[in-house]
Write an enzyme that holds these catalytic residues in place. Sequence first.
Site, short mmCIF file in Angstrom:
data_model
loop_
_atom_site.label_atom_id
_atom_site.label_comp_id
_atom_site.label_asym_id
_atom_site.label_seq_id
_atom_site.Cartn_x
_atom_site.Cartn_y
_atom_site.Cartn_z
N ALA A 19 -11.87 11.94 14.79
CA ALA A 19 -12.38 11.75 15.33
C ALA A 19 -14.29 10.43 15.39
O ALA A 19 -15.05 10.98 16.87
CB ALA A 19 -13.77 12.91 14.26
N GLY A 22 -13.52 9.61 18.86
CA GLY A 22 -13.55 10.42 19.57
C GLY A 22 -14.91 10.42 20.02
O GLY A 22 -14.75 10.57 21.37
N ASP A 23 -15.54 10.11 19.06
CA ASP A 23 -17.00 9.59 19.26
C ASP A 23 -17.51 9.02 20.28
O ASP A 23 -18.22 9.20 21.23
CB ASP A 23 -18.00 9.90 18.00
CG ASP A 23 -19.14 10.04 18.13
OD1 ASP A 23 -20.28 10.84 18.81
OD2 ASP A 23 -19.67 9.55 17.99
N ALA A 24 -17.13 8.09 19.59
CA ALA A 24 -17.27 6.71 21.33
C ALA A 24 -16.61 7.34 22.24
O ALA A 24 -17.59 6.72 23.29
CB ALA A 24 -16.74 5.77 19.90
#
Length: 140
Positions: A19, A22-24
């Site tokens: 996550a 994935g946030d980046a």
Amino acid sequence: MKQDKLTRDPRQINALALAYMGDAVLEVRVRQHLIAAGEVKPNLLQRAAVRYVSAKAQASIVEGIWERLTEEEKAVLKRGRNAKSATVPKNANIAEYRLSTGFEALLGFLYLTRQEKRLDEILSYALEWVDSGLAAPTKE
């Protein structure tokens, strides 16, 4: 710049680490999308980005793309959703926050497994979902 080889199997990486990645990935894609759309003022960029990256928006995106996901993608998303995080959501309920974590884990997984085409498809679906007005509204 030389690209580092990932030595760990992404299927074995902690869901919260997926996550984090994935946030980046999402943040970069949203910024590209907004700038390509002509948004260039930093304060407006940040405000516009919230529509895509908030927990509420991401939870809504998951609902909008769920049927388009493969079984493996659903499993990764569920693993991320079920991961125990010490973070407490500020502007979303816990269910929305967990779904958004699952969505980010999926994006991180696709990025780390170098499934660029599929990652692009899912990000395109997500951006279209928000742009269409179907995503949950966020409070600014």
